[in-house]
Design a protein around this motif. Structure first.
Motif: not given
Length: 119
Positions: A38-58
């Motif tokens: 996500r990217q809010a006005p005036g801010k850098q894009r940041e990771l919210v959540a991610a999931v690998t093909s193996g099911g590892i979630i961050n």
């Protein structure tokens, strides 16, 4: 090539919920991880959540316990369920596909969907 199409953004009151979807097409066999940034006005894009093909979630610390990422490999779709939304969650949310370092074009992005949390 990978194409990503997002849906599900909108306006919601604080404490409300939204569910984002991202459908992948094209060379989907090459995708390893999928996620949301996500990217809010005036801010850098940041990771919210991610999931690998193996099911590892961050998850980003700011969304832990409120957001849930899930992936339907059969439908080639990744979802982000967002609960207890706060005004600071307001941003453009982008779907991301990561094919891993073996590919010259590693990352693909969706067009973005606006999430606004406001009363």
């Amino acid at each position: 090539q990978v194409q990503l199409v997002e849906s599900g953004g909108g306006l919601v009151q604080p404490g409300g919920s939204l569910r984002l979807s991202c459908a992948a097409s094209g060379s989907i066999f090459s995708i390893d991880a999928m996620g949301w940034y996500r990217q809010a006005p005036g801010k850098q894009r940041e990771l919210v959540a991610a999931v690998t093909s193996g099911g590892i979630i961050n998850y980003a610390d700011s969304v832990k316990g409120r957001f849930t990422i899930s992936r339907d490999n059969a439908k080639k779709t990744v979802y982000l369920s967002m609960n207890s939304l706060k005004p600071e969650d307001t941003a453009v949310y982008y779907c991301n596909a990561d094919r891993g370092p073996a590919y010259s074009t590693r990352y693909y992005w969706g067009q973005g969907t606006q999430v606004t949390v406001s009363s």
